[in-house]
Enzyme design. Structure first.
Site, PDB file in Angstrom:
ATOM      1  CE  LYS A 263      -6.345   8.967  -3.203  1.00 59.79           C
ATOM      2  NZ  LYS A 263      -6.807   7.798  -2.398  1.00 59.79           N
TER       3      LYS A 263
ATOM      4  CG  ASP B 277      -2.557   6.659  -3.571  1.00 57.26           C
ATOM      5  OD1 ASP B 277      -3.644   6.070  -3.647  1.00 57.26           O
ATOM      6  OD2 ASP B 277      -1.725   6.445  -2.669  1.00 57.26           O
TER       7      ASP B 277
ATOM      8  CD  GLU C  66      -2.788   1.991  -3.259  1.00 61.92           C
ATOM      9  OE1 GLU C  66      -3.890   2.548  -3.364  1.00 61.92           O
ATOM     10  OE2 GLU C  66      -1.891   2.429  -2.513  1.00 61.92           O
TER      11      GLU C  66
ATOM     12  CD  GLU D  54      -7.008   5.083  -4.496  1.00 71.75           C
ATOM     13  OE1 GLU D  54      -6.248   4.460  -3.729  1.00 71.75           O
ATOM     14  OE2 GLU D  54      -7.993   5.740  -4.118  1.00 71.75           O
TER      15      GLU D  54
ATOM     16  CG  HIS E  91      -2.871   9.263  -0.313  1.00 70.49           C
ATOM     17  ND1 HIS E  91      -3.597  10.109   0.497  1.00 70.49           N
ATOM     18  CD2 HIS E  91      -3.631   8.149  -0.464  1.00 70.49           C
ATOM     19  CE1 HIS E  91      -4.731   9.520   0.839  1.00 70.49           C
ATOM     20  NE2 HIS E  91      -4.772   8.334   0.269  1.00 70.49           N
TER      21      HIS E  91
ATOM     22  CG  ASP F 113       0.350   0.855   5.480  1.00 70.55           C
ATOM     23  OD1 ASP F 113      -0.251   0.885   4.405  1.00 70.55           O
ATOM     24  OD2 ASP F 113       0.159   1.674   6.394  1.00 70.55           O
TER      25      ASP F 113
ATOM     26  CG  HIS G 148      -1.826   1.092   1.405  1.00 71.11           C
ATOM     27  ND1 HIS G 148      -1.935   1.826   2.562  1.00 71.11           N
ATOM     28  CD2 HIS G 148      -2.713   1.609   0.524  1.00 71.11           C
ATOM     29  CE1 HIS G 148      -2.861   2.739   2.406  1.00 71.11           C
ATOM     30  NE2 HIS G 148      -3.361   2.631   1.195  1.00 71.11           N
ATOM     31  NE  ARG G 149      -1.746   5.797   1.306  1.00 72.07           N
ATOM     32  CZ  ARG G 149      -2.246   6.568   2.246  1.00 72.07           C
ATOM     33  NH1 ARG G 149      -1.469   7.406   2.900  1.00 72.07           N
ATOM     34  NH2 ARG G 149      -3.547   6.547   2.538  1.00 72.07           N
TER      35      ARG G 149
HETATM   36  O1  G3P Z   1      -6.016   0.625  -2.194  1.00 76.22           O
HETATM   37  C1  G3P Z   1      -6.951   1.055  -1.289  1.00 76.22           C
HETATM   38  C2  G3P Z   1      -6.528   2.269  -0.566  1.00 76.22           C
HETATM   39  O2  G3P Z   1      -5.335   2.762  -1.080  1.00 76.22           O
HETATM   40  C3  G3P Z   1      -7.556   3.333  -0.595  1.00 76.22           C
HETATM   41  O3  G3P Z   1      -7.302   4.280   0.375  1.00 76.22           O
HETATM   42  O4  G3P Z   1      -6.646   6.507   1.107  1.00 76.22           O
HETATM   43  O5  G3P Z   1      -4.961   4.728   1.059  1.00 76.22           O
HETATM   44  O6  G3P Z   1      -5.760   5.691  -1.051  1.00 76.22           O
HETATM   45  P1  G3P Z   1      -6.101   5.337   0.352  1.00 76.22           P
HETATM   46 CA    CA Z   2      -4.500   4.363  -2.500  1.00 80.74          CA
END
Ligand code: G3P
Ligand code: CA
Length: 282
Positions: A147, A73, A71, A145, A86, A267, A44-45
């Protein structure tokens, strides 16, 4: 007398032995282990508990830790570049201030995206989606993702245009909370795999809406707080997958396993080797 003493001794030994067996078991398993095997793992990120989110070191760490996907953003800069960050603003993760869309790529590249995480990352730069793809495509899957597509008009076309430079899109997934933007990506190029991020406010989800979403999305992804077993089953019945994310990895992984989700967006908290950490706020 001797018989009485023997009985007492036997009971004492039995109690001590039971305690020892219990303690040995406890010491041997101080933390409940959770099975990650078989789950799709998404950093995640990047592996954002180890390095500044959405930067090269975090993505590199995700690769090293054996994640299946990274992942990231994406926002648009003032000059229309796909920027991996993000928040809508640069304030939380860099030494700058203001909305991402007010910066040109050249200006964004002057920001320090590392120090707010740890001084040892001072000077780390924000990257573009193009740079991320060039570095990691073919080594690991990439979950992109979008945004706030409504604030970044044209982002869908730019992402598809970039992805179309790559012959095989099997390891790429594009996701968003914006269902309309995901439909648009599917219309632009149906080879791009789509994930829809479910807002808690969409729940409970009707079977008609699930039919609609799964007509173009390969994945329906949930925050751990809104996941339930029934919805996972309904998505599996439609031959689609479920990923689940959370800011608390321990709860995330336990619940994903219990509810039969296909994977976790994590994470990569250093748990259980180290105390669990919480990722950055939204
Ligand atoms: O991949 C799901 C998650 O990333 C969505 O929430 O705020 O971390 O972008 P956020
Ligand atoms: Ca995300």
């Amino acid at each position: 007398m001797r018989r009485k003493w023997n009985k007492k001794k036997t009971i004492t030994i039995a109690i001590i032995s039971s305690c020892l067996i219990f303690l040995t078991g406890y010491i041997g398993h101080p933390v409940r282990k959770v099975e990650l095997e078989g789950l799709i793992t998404v950093a995640h990120r990047g592996a954002s508990s180890y390095a500044p989110e959405n930067t090269l070191p975090a993505f590199q760490k995700g690769l090293e830790l054996g994640a299946d996907f990274l992942e990231c953003d994406v926002h648009l800069s003032k000059d229309g570049e796909l920027i991996v960050i993000h928040d809508k603003r640069v304030d939380r993760t860099t030494d700058g201030t203001g909305p991402v869309r007010d910066f040109t790529l050249k200006e964004i590249k002057q920001l320090d995206a590392g120090s707010s995480f740890d001084e040892k990352y001072e000077g780390e730069r924000i990257i573009t989606l193009d740079e991320l793809m060039k570095e990691f495509y073919g080594k690991i899957g990439i979950l992109i993702e979008l945004k706030s597509p409504a604030l970044n008009p044209g982002i869908e076309e730019k992402v598809v245009e970039l992805l179309e430079q790559y012959a095989d899109l099997k390891s790429i997934v594009v996701q968003s909370f914006d269902v309309g933007a995901m439909k648009r990506i599917h219309e632009l190029n149906s080879d791009v795999q789509i994930a829809v991020l479910m807002k808690n406010t969409f729940m409970p989800i009707t079977s008609t809406y699930l039919d609609e979403l799964t007509s173009f999305a390969e994945f329906i992804n949930f925050n751990v707080s809104s996941l339930n077993k029934n919805v996972v089953e309904q998505i599996h019945e439609r031959d689609r997958k479920v990923l689940v994310w959370s800011k608390k990895d321990r709860r995330l992984i336990e619940k994903a396993v219990r509810y039969g989700a296909d994977g976790v967006i994590t994470d990569f908290s250093r748990w259980p080797a180290e105390p669990e950490v919480t990722s950055a706020e939204d």
